[in-house]
Design an enzyme around this catalytic site. Sequence first.
Site, mmCIF file in Angstrom:
data_model
loop_
_atom_site.group_PDB
_atom_site.id
_atom_site.type_symbol
_atom_site.label_atom_id
_atom_site.label_comp_id
_atom_site.label_asym_id
_atom_site.label_seq_id
_atom_site.Cartn_x
_atom_site.Cartn_y
_atom_site.Cartn_z
ATOM 1 N N CYS A 136 48.587 7.756 -18.438
ATOM 2 C CA CYS A 136 49.648 7.122 -17.655
ATOM 3 C C CYS A 136 51.011 7.622 -18.112
ATOM 4 O O CYS A 136 51.328 7.605 -19.303
ATOM 5 C CB CYS A 136 49.582 5.604 -17.800
ATOM 6 S SG CYS A 136 50.916 4.732 -16.936
ATOM 7 N N CYS A 142 56.569 1.198 -20.642
ATOM 8 C CA CYS A 142 56.435 -0.136 -20.036
ATOM 9 C C CYS A 142 56.033 -1.218 -21.024
ATOM 10 O O CYS A 142 56.306 -2.388 -20.797
ATOM 11 C CB CYS A 142 55.449 -0.095 -18.864
ATOM 12 S SG CYS A 142 53.722 -0.266 -19.309
ATOM 13 N N CYS A 145 50.623 -1.069 -21.999
ATOM 14 C CA CYS A 145 49.518 -0.345 -22.639
ATOM 15 C C CYS A 145 50.037 0.356 -23.889
ATOM 16 O O CYS A 145 50.191 1.578 -23.905
ATOM 17 C CB CYS A 145 48.911 0.664 -21.677
ATOM 18 S SG CYS A 145 48.294 -0.054 -20.152
ATOM 19 N N CYS A 244 49.759 2.051 -11.197
ATOM 20 C CA CYS A 244 49.337 1.451 -12.459
ATOM 21 C C CYS A 244 47.853 1.697 -12.647
ATOM 22 O O CYS A 244 47.036 1.341 -11.777
ATOM 23 C CB CYS A 244 49.632 -0.047 -12.484
ATOM 24 S SG CYS A 244 49.081 -0.862 -14.000
ATOM 25 N N GLN A 392 40.071 -15.206 -14.586
ATOM 26 C CA GLN A 392 39.999 -14.143 -15.594
ATOM 27 C C GLN A 392 40.397 -12.810 -14.962
ATOM 28 O O GLN A 392 39.820 -12.401 -13.952
ATOM 29 C CB GLN A 392 38.591 -14.052 -16.172
ATOM 30 C CG GLN A 392 38.250 -15.140 -17.166
ATOM 31 C CD GLN A 392 38.899 -14.918 -18.531
ATOM 32 O OE1 GLN A 392 39.481 -13.878 -18.790
ATOM 33 N NE2 GLN A 392 38.813 -15.917 -19.387
ATOM 34 N N PHE A 423 40.681 -27.587 -21.730
ATOM 35 C CA PHE A 423 41.497 -26.503 -21.172
ATOM 36 C C PHE A 423 40.651 -25.734 -20.150
ATOM 37 O O PHE A 423 40.537 -24.514 -20.204
ATOM 38 C CB PHE A 423 42.002 -25.555 -22.264
ATOM 39 C CG PHE A 423 42.672 -26.247 -23.419
ATOM 40 C CD1 PHE A 423 44.021 -26.581 -23.377
ATOM 41 C CD2 PHE A 423 41.949 -26.566 -24.565
ATOM 42 C CE1 PHE A 423 44.630 -27.207 -24.448
ATOM 43 C CE2 PHE A 423 42.552 -27.198 -25.643
ATOM 44 C CZ PHE A 423 43.905 -27.522 -25.578
ATOM 45 N N GLU A 444 42.232 -30.398 -17.785
ATOM 46 C CA GLU A 444 43.210 -29.336 -17.567
ATOM 47 C C GLU A 444 44.549 -29.964 -17.175
ATOM 48 O O GLU A 444 44.590 -30.957 -16.443
ATOM 49 C CB GLU A 444 42.719 -28.392 -16.458
ATOM 50 C CG GLU A 444 43.726 -27.401 -15.944
ATOM 51 C CD GLU A 444 44.235 -26.452 -17.016
ATOM 52 O OE1 GLU A 444 45.445 -26.182 -17.019
ATOM 53 O OE2 GLU A 444 43.414 -25.982 -17.830
ATOM 54 N N ASP A 492 39.103 -23.851 -24.878
ATOM 55 C CA ASP A 492 39.676 -22.555 -24.514
ATOM 56 C C ASP A 492 41.190 -22.709 -24.339
ATOM 57 O O ASP A 492 41.710 -22.600 -23.226
ATOM 58 C CB ASP A 492 39.020 -22.048 -23.231
ATOM 59 C CG ASP A 492 39.448 -20.638 -22.858
ATOM 60 O OD1 ASP A 492 40.120 -19.976 -23.685
ATOM 61 O OD2 ASP A 492 39.132 -20.195 -21.740
ATOM 62 N N CYS A 519 42.433 -16.622 -27.051
ATOM 63 C CA CYS A 519 43.115 -15.373 -26.713
ATOM 64 C C CYS A 519 44.148 -15.017 -27.778
ATOM 65 O O CYS A 519 44.908 -14.062 -27.619
ATOM 66 C CB CYS A 519 43.787 -15.486 -25.342
ATOM 67 S SG CYS A 519 45.012 -16.814 -25.230
#
Length: 570
Positions: A136, A142, A145, A244, A392, A423, A444, A492, A519
Amino acid sequence: MATIPSHALRHLTLTRPWLRKISCTTSLAFSSQDPLLTYPDNSNNNDTDHTKKTTNSKSQAFFPKKNQVLELECESLAFKGKGVCKVADSGFVLLCDNALPGERFIGRVSRKKGSYAEVTKLKTLSPHRDLVDAPCGYASYCGGCKTQNLSYEAQLRAKEQQVRELVIHVGKFSDKNPDFECIMKPIVPCDVQFHYRNKMEFSFGTQKWLPKEVLHEKLDGIDNYALGLHAPGYFDKILNVDKCLLQSEPANKILATVQDNWKDPELGLSPYNVHSHTGFLKHLVLRTGRDMKTDLPELMVNFVTSSYKPEMLKPLVEKISAIPEVVGVKYANFVNVDLLYFVYMVSIMNNVNTSVGNTSVGEEEYTLYGKSTITESLRGLTFQISANSFFQTNTHQAEVLYKLIEDCAGPRGDASEIVLDLFCGTGTIGLTLAKKAKHVYGYEVVAQAVADAHRNAKLNGISNTTFLQGDLNKIDENFGKHFPKPDIVISDPNRPGMHMKLIKFLLKLKAPKIVYVSCNPATCARDIDYLCHGVMEQNIKGCYKLKSIQPVDMFPHTPHIECVCLLELC
């Protein structure tokens, strides 16, 4: 603070007496700004001896000053993809963005933050040891990545090492424990390393970001307009992006079509100005799903605007709906075989956001073309996705992730167990477990996500689920009275992790199993430390044993890491 190993010590060069050489450390202690996530020194005796030798020598502790220029060498990556550099003889830590293992470079201290400082890379002296060509052209600008020019195998090693060190130093699980290697699982790679995102959000702006080498080119008016991604560190400058590599090729065709037409003066379209709060176009959000009947991809285009003026968007809608590759499905039947001519169905939406903020979620939503939702399949279930639904963003790897979650949960499958899904978002995890559970209770905070969860349950004919809206950071003594004691808890949380109120509740609840999906490995390590070891300062005792922690690479070429942890009641 541990000193760096002797092989990492450098001498000042005669050719650059104004440079102070520094060596990177594998320590991740300062990879997070949260002071709760720093950890104490675990130096061995050799390190202690070395520290004494350094103290007794004539060399003095060195702490860099703002704007000081330094020569750096990176040997590892830290959480969030930054290189962590430690000053020789002092243990002072510097973080450098875009520094990769083995790279030698010159950097300037840009900011000091108490116990560490940040460095801006000025010039690469020699490249890193796992160098590959980034496909890329925007990769170095950016910020999305950050590690595209690092081999994928090296990316996996760095991510696995980051999780390992956080579990040891923040989670306080000793790697000297014979069971540690069984607990710490090797990272699961992603088979699809490009075009894996099913959602990309681009921004319109009045100030185009330019690389330093072309800053002298003055741009005015339309030439300064941009559609793309926010340049790192700027809320008002946009890196113009024509393609992208993380999104699907059909989505890139739509992006290219919008880029070719939106600045046409005859259309009268203007990007939103974040300073004057004027202008029409705010965001372009592209989503990819899949039609359950034909198994063909579906596309949704969402224009986020500052007001509702459908006549202004009509020319762009007509251009998009006329793209041959993305505009519908036609079949010709020949000897019971369907011959495919066009493969993509399009939904074009308009979210109206009148606020001055930068969010892409609108107060009002209108359908400009096609239908208002697209669909996607996950673990054999069908999910309807609206313009603002959470889902996701890597569907392929989500299949892998959810299989790992189910394996950790280990439901008996006799419909006798209660699952508490914390969550829960749009209910994806809970719904995939519902077929083997007696009942699933999901919580949630986002009302729209709860509504989506109910709709998804109905769509899949699942009746043994209850989804409730509630802020899990603000639970009180009444929380837990609306559901029976669960056999399995799924948690989560978002990046900040779980609030102490929720951790206390779980320790009191004493469910047999907790599957913690994270995450953010840093807050994950902190929370499993609390659940397993307790919090001495608050007289809280832990009651769980960590059985496994499984890193998963959900987003190749980025610093993001997902973890699935299994905790069992002691």
